[in-house]
Design a protein around this motif. Structure first.
Motif, PDB file in Angstrom:
ATOM      1  N   THR A  60     -13.307  33.874  82.541  1.00 57.61           N
ATOM      2  CA  THR A  60     -12.315  33.540  83.572  1.00 57.61           C
ATOM      3  C   THR A  60     -12.935  32.650  84.649  1.00 57.61           C
ATOM      4  OG1 THR A  60     -11.207  35.655  83.180  1.00 57.61           O
ATOM      5  CG2 THR A  60     -10.682  34.495  85.219  1.00 57.61           C
ATOM      6  N   PHE A  61     -14.147  32.979  85.058  1.00 57.96           N
ATOM      7  CA  PHE A  61     -14.819  32.171  86.097  1.00 57.96           C
ATOM      8  C   PHE A  61     -15.056  30.734  85.615  1.00 57.96           C
ATOM      9  CE2 PHE A  61     -18.546  30.578  88.332  1.00 57.96           C
ATOM     10  CZ  PHE A  61     -18.215  30.854  89.648  1.00 57.96           C
ATOM     11  N   VAL A  62     -15.536  30.610  84.373  1.00 57.16           N
ATOM     12  CA  VAL A  62     -15.805  29.269  83.838  1.00 57.16           C
ATOM     13  C   VAL A  62     -14.507  28.503  83.656  1.00 57.16           C
ATOM     14  CG1 VAL A  62     -16.687  28.001  81.842  1.00 57.16           C
ATOM     15  CG2 VAL A  62     -17.950  29.970  82.743  1.00 57.16           C
ATOM     16  N   ARG A  63     -13.512  29.161  83.139  1.00 58.10           N
ATOM     17  CA  ARG A  63     -12.242  28.470  82.882  1.00 58.10           C
ATOM     18  C   ARG A  63     -11.582  28.020  84.174  1.00 58.10           C
ATOM     19  NH1 ARG A  63     -10.247  25.580  78.761  1.00 58.10           N
ATOM     20  NH2 ARG A  63      -7.967  25.512  78.852  1.00 58.10           N
ATOM     21  N   LEU A  64     -11.575  28.877  85.195  1.00 59.33           N
ATOM     22  CA  LEU A  64     -10.980  28.487  86.470  1.00 59.33           C
ATOM     23  C   LEU A  64     -11.764  27.340  87.107  1.00 59.33           C
ATOM     24  CD1 LEU A  64     -10.026  31.933  88.081  1.00 59.33           C
ATOM     25  CD2 LEU A  64      -8.485  30.212  87.128  1.00 59.33           C
ATOM     26  N   SER A  76     -11.891  21.571  88.479  1.00 57.84           N
ATOM     27  CA  SER A  76     -12.583  20.283  88.449  1.00 57.84           C
ATOM     28  C   SER A  76     -11.702  19.201  87.851  1.00 57.84           C
ATOM     29  CB  SER A  76     -13.882  20.407  87.637  1.00 57.84           C
ATOM     30  OG  SER A  76     -14.732  21.371  88.207  1.00 57.84           O
ATOM     31  N   GLN A  77     -11.023  19.567  86.758  1.00 63.91           N
ATOM     32  CA  GLN A  77     -10.178  18.568  86.099  1.00 63.91           C
ATOM     33  C   GLN A  77      -9.023  18.145  86.998  1.00 63.91           C
ATOM     34  OE1 GLN A  77      -9.012  20.309  82.391  1.00 63.91           O
ATOM     35  NE2 GLN A  77     -11.072  20.161  81.482  1.00 63.91           N
ATOM     36  N   LYS A  78      -8.469  19.078  87.707  1.00 65.77           N
ATOM     37  CA  LYS A  78      -7.312  18.750  88.553  1.00 65.77           C
ATOM     38  C   LYS A  78      -7.720  18.400  89.984  1.00 65.77           C
ATOM     39  CE  LYS A  78      -4.246  21.714  85.879  1.00 65.77           C
ATOM     40  NZ  LYS A  78      -3.295  22.843  85.907  1.00 65.77           N
ATOM     41  N   GLU A  79      -9.028  18.401  90.201  1.00 64.86           N
ATOM     42  CA  GLU A  79      -9.574  18.034  91.494  1.00 64.86           C
ATOM     43  C   GLU A  79      -8.962  18.880  92.626  1.00 64.86           C
ATOM     44  OE1 GLU A  79      -9.024  13.900  92.043  1.00 64.86           O
ATOM     45  OE2 GLU A  79     -10.413  13.332  90.443  1.00 64.86           O
ATOM     46  N   LEU A  80      -8.944  20.170  92.369  1.00 64.97           N
ATOM     47  CA  LEU A  80      -8.441  21.098  93.372  1.00 64.97           C
ATOM     48  C   LEU A  80      -9.596  21.585  94.234  1.00 64.97           C
ATOM     49  CD1 LEU A  80      -6.022  23.196  91.137  1.00 64.97           C
ATOM     50  CD2 LEU A  80      -5.438  21.296  92.661  1.00 64.97           C
ATOM     51  N   GLN A  81      -9.340  21.763  95.479  1.00 61.78           N
ATOM     52  CA  GLN A  81     -10.360  22.209  96.411  1.00 61.78           C
ATOM     53  C   GLN A  81     -10.041  23.635  96.884  1.00 61.78           C
ATOM     54  OE1 GLN A  81     -13.094  20.456  97.180  1.00 61.78           O
ATOM     55  NE2 GLN A  81     -12.405  18.761  95.847  1.00 61.78           N
ATOM     56  N   PHE A  82     -10.968  24.543  96.641  1.00 61.09           N
ATOM     57  CA  PHE A  82     -10.828  25.940  97.075  1.00 61.09           C
ATOM     58  C   PHE A  82     -12.070  26.349  97.851  1.00 61.09           C
ATOM     59  CE2 PHE A  82      -8.480  25.709  93.023  1.00 61.09           C
ATOM     60  CZ  PHE A  82      -7.219  26.043  93.465  1.00 61.09           C
ATOM     61  N   GLY A  83     -11.923  27.407  98.607  1.00 58.72           N
ATOM     62  CA  GLY A  83     -13.074  27.929  99.296  1.00 58.72           C
ATOM     63  C   GLY A  83     -14.079  28.520  98.308  1.00 58.72           C
ATOM     64  N   GLY A  84     -15.292  28.754  98.783  1.00 55.78           N
ATOM     65  CA  GLY A  84     -16.320  29.283  97.896  1.00 55.78           C
ATOM     66  C   GLY A  84     -16.040  30.698  97.432  1.00 55.78           C
ATOM     67  N   TRP A  85     -15.182  31.361  98.091  1.00 52.15           N
ATOM     68  CA  TRP A  85     -14.891  32.748  97.735  1.00 52.15           C
ATOM     69  C   TRP A  85     -13.776  32.897  96.706  1.00 52.15           C
ATOM     70  CZ3 TRP A  85      -9.826  33.976  98.510  1.00 52.15           C
ATOM     71  CH2 TRP A  85      -9.093  33.149  99.369  1.00 52.15           C
ATOM     72  N   PHE A  86     -12.999  31.805  96.493  1.00 51.38           N
ATOM     73  CA  PHE A  86     -11.792  31.945  95.688  1.00 51.38           C
ATOM     74  C   PHE A  86     -12.111  32.219  94.221  1.00 51.38           C
ATOM     75  CE2 PHE A  86      -8.498  30.092  92.975  1.00 51.38           C
ATOM     76  CZ  PHE A  86      -7.406  30.823  93.400  1.00 51.38           C
ATOM     77  N   LEU A  87     -13.027  31.402  93.655  1.00 51.03           N
ATOM     78  CA  LEU A  87     -13.302  31.575  92.225  1.00 51.03           C
ATOM     79  C   LEU A  87     -13.858  32.967  91.900  1.00 51.03           C
ATOM     80  CD1 LEU A  87     -14.745  28.097  91.154  1.00 51.03           C
ATOM     81  CD2 LEU A  87     -12.513  29.083  90.648  1.00 51.03           C
ATOM     82  N   PRO A  88     -14.846  33.486  92.650  1.00 50.29           N
ATOM     83  CA  PRO A  88     -15.303  34.865  92.338  1.00 50.29           C
ATOM     84  C   PRO A  88     -14.201  35.911  92.523  1.00 50.29           C
ATOM     85  CG  PRO A  88     -16.925  33.716  93.664  1.00 50.29           C
ATOM     86  CD  PRO A  88     -15.702  32.847  93.650  1.00 50.29           C
ATOM     87  N   PHE A  89     -13.436  35.759  93.591  1.00 49.89           N
ATOM     88  CA  PHE A  89     -12.361  36.729  93.837  1.00 49.89           C
ATOM     89  C   PHE A  89     -11.311  36.704  92.730  1.00 49.89           C
ATOM     90  CE2 PHE A  89      -8.140  37.647  95.567  1.00 49.89           C
ATOM     91  CZ  PHE A  89      -8.324  38.951  95.979  1.00 49.89           C
ATOM     92  N   ALA A  90     -10.889  35.491  92.350  1.00 50.00           N
ATOM     93  CA  ALA A  90      -9.879  35.373  91.293  1.00 50.00           C
ATOM     94  C   ALA A  90     -10.409  35.860  89.955  1.00 50.00           C
ATOM     95  CB  ALA A  90      -9.410  33.922  91.185  1.00 50.00           C
ATOM     96  N   SER A  91     -11.679  35.562  89.684  1.00 44.51           N
ATOM     97  CA  SER A  91     -12.250  35.990  88.402  1.00 44.51           C
ATOM     98  C   SER A  91     -12.349  37.512  88.319  1.00 44.51           C
ATOM     99  CB  SER A  91     -13.635  35.366  88.222  1.00 44.51           C
ATOM    100  OG  SER A  91     -13.552  33.953  88.252  1.00 44.51           O
ATOM    101  N   ILE A  92     -12.840  38.107  89.416  1.00 48.03           N
ATOM    102  CA  ILE A  92     -12.963  39.572  89.422  1.00 48.03           C
ATOM    103  C   ILE A  92     -11.595  40.235  89.336  1.00 48.03           C
ATOM    104  CG2 ILE A  92     -13.658  41.539  90.838  1.00 48.03           C
ATOM    105  CD1 ILE A  92     -15.926  39.801  91.923  1.00 48.03           C
ATOM    106  N   THR A  93     -10.615  39.724  90.060  1.00 48.63           N
ATOM    107  CA  THR A  93      -9.284  40.311  90.049  1.00 48.63           C
ATOM    108  C   THR A  93      -8.651  40.236  88.673  1.00 48.63           C
ATOM    109  OG1 THR A  93      -8.985  39.702  92.377  1.00 48.63           O
ATOM    110  CG2 THR A  93      -7.013  40.226  91.100  1.00 48.63           C
TER     111      THR A  93
END
Length: 440
Positions: free
Chosen positions: A126-130, A135-152
């Protein structure tokens, strides 16, 4: 009655390892749905991996169909689900596999290890896929978003089926434990019922023996004296009418006394029957046989405690009746007379009574010695007769039949109170009966 565990157990009518046909149908249906899902997800996997689409579809279908064997091989199903997680396929396979694994009887450490591997694999993928999508869609998120979304997302895909499986497995084990406990209780109840029936049969046999002994003690002595007096009446009817009248009066008195004692015993037995009916209404079903069987015995004991049974103070009257029948009786008492328990006095009286009856039957006319000793903790009695005199042809008609149960009954009575009973012939040719009964 409580049904047994075998009645609750499912009928094994399914194919192979399934206990029921509907279980087989459910697993096959889940396997088909999972195979279709994984086959559909095999198309993008084949494109990303650069392999033929048919190979991706076949790989996904084979991986998804593993769900059919989830009940037999739950570990294999979870391992396959973990293996295909990087290919982003097998969501249904992972969820159902984790649920089946948690609900199984496997050790908790194995369940925890496989669940942790599944959670870690889902978290990484999930972390790698997100990250790739961002990156492909050039979306900008905070540094906390990817770990939080992956864990959730990984917890949402792993925790619910795992917790549900643990709950269902625990509930199933609890139900099996309760069912086994119910089976154990039913077996114990059956064993208690069998033991109660055995006790009831034993109590009935004991009560029959007791009633026979009581009837023998009550009737034998009176009837024996009546026969002796009737024989004497026959011998003197023409020679001495006055003595014949006296003997006839004695026979009548003996008959009335015998009838009175029989009525008292029958009255006690009737009251015991009513007590048994009352007890049957109050006690559990398994104990009805015992209560009904011992009710009459308890009623007889109650009758003796209430003073209806014979006592030692009546010995003089008993010996007087034997003397009136022509027997010479010498009574000697040692120690200070005192009162005893009703059962002790009744047994002592019956021993002397039966011994005198045996003298009438087997040694008519023999001189008899009755000795009674009051000791500190016991009471002793002895009845001994001399050899019988020569029997004339007229006296032979007064001989009484013997059933052979008198000595046995006396021994049973004394032994029931913890006493000692001895009987046998003497060196002089007579017979001796001795008994020692504890005072309490």
């Amino acid at each position: 009655m409580t049904t047994t565990g075998e009645d609750h157990a499912p009928a094994r009518g399914g194919p192979w390892w399934w206990g029921r046909r509907r279980g087989a149908v459910l697993d096959v249906s889940l396997g088909v749905v999972s195979a279709l899902e994984c086959a559909a997800e095999g198309v993008p996997f084949a494109r990303d991996a650069g392999i033929p689409l048919a190979a991706g579809v076949v790989f996904g279908a084979l991986a998804g169909s593993v769900l059919v064997v989830r009940r037999r091989y739950p570990i294999a199903v979870v391992l396959v689900a973990i293996a295909v997680t990087p290919a982003q396929m097998g969501m249904l396979l992972s969820i159902v596999g984790l649920y089946t694994l948690a609900a199984s009887e496997l050790p908790r450490r194995i369940i925890g290890a496989l669940a942790g591997m599944s959670l870690l694999g889902t978290l990484i993928v999930t972390f790698v896929r997100l990250g790739q999508d961002a990156s492909q869609k050039e979306l900008q998120f905070g540094g906390w978003f990817l770990p939080f979304a992956s864990i959730t997302m990984s917890l949402g895909a792993t925790a619910p089926p795992l917790l549900l499986g643990l709950y269902v497995g625990q509930r199933r084990r609890l139900m099996e434990s309760l069912r086994e406990r119910a089976d154990s209780l039913e077996r114990e109840l059956q064993l208690l019922a069998e033991r109660a029936e055995e006790r009831a049969q034993w109590a009935r046999n004991e009560e029959r023996t007791r009633i026979a002994r009581e009837m023998h003690d009550v009737v034998a002595h009176r009837v024996s004296l009546m026969v002796v007096h009737a024989a004497a009446l026959q011998a003197v009817a023409r020679k001495d009418p006055e003595k014949a009248v006296k003997n006839a009066a004695l026979v009548g008195d003996m008959g009335r006394q015998a009838l009175t004692e029989l009525r008292e015993m029958l009255g006690v037995l009737r009251s015991g029957g009513e007590g048994a009916r009352a007890e049957r209404a109050a006690v559990p079903l398994a104990a009805v046989g015992v209560a009904a069987a011992v009710a009459a015995s308890r009623a007889v004991d109650d009758g003796e405690r209430s003073g209806e049974g014979p006592c030692l103070s009546e010995l003089d009257e008993l010996i007087g009746q034997s003397e009136a029948a022509g027997m010479v009786v010498d009574l000697s008492v040692e120690g200070e007379a005192r009162s005893y328990a009703a059962a002790v006095e009744s047994t002592a009286f019956r021993v002397v009574q039966e011994a005198l009856t045996n003298v009438h039957k087997h040694a008519a006319g023999a001189k008899t010695y009755v000795r009674l000793a009051h000791r500190v903790s016991e009471i002793a009695m002895q009845v001994e007769n001399e050899p019988p005199p020569a029997v004339s042809s007229e006296e032979s008609g007064a001989r009484l039949p013997s059933g052979g149960n008198g000595l046995v009954g006396m021994k049973e009575r004394v032994a029931a109170l913890g006493g000692v009973f001895v009987s046998g012939p003497t060196d002089a040719g007579g017979f001796r009966v001795s008994a020692v009964i504890p005072a309490s």
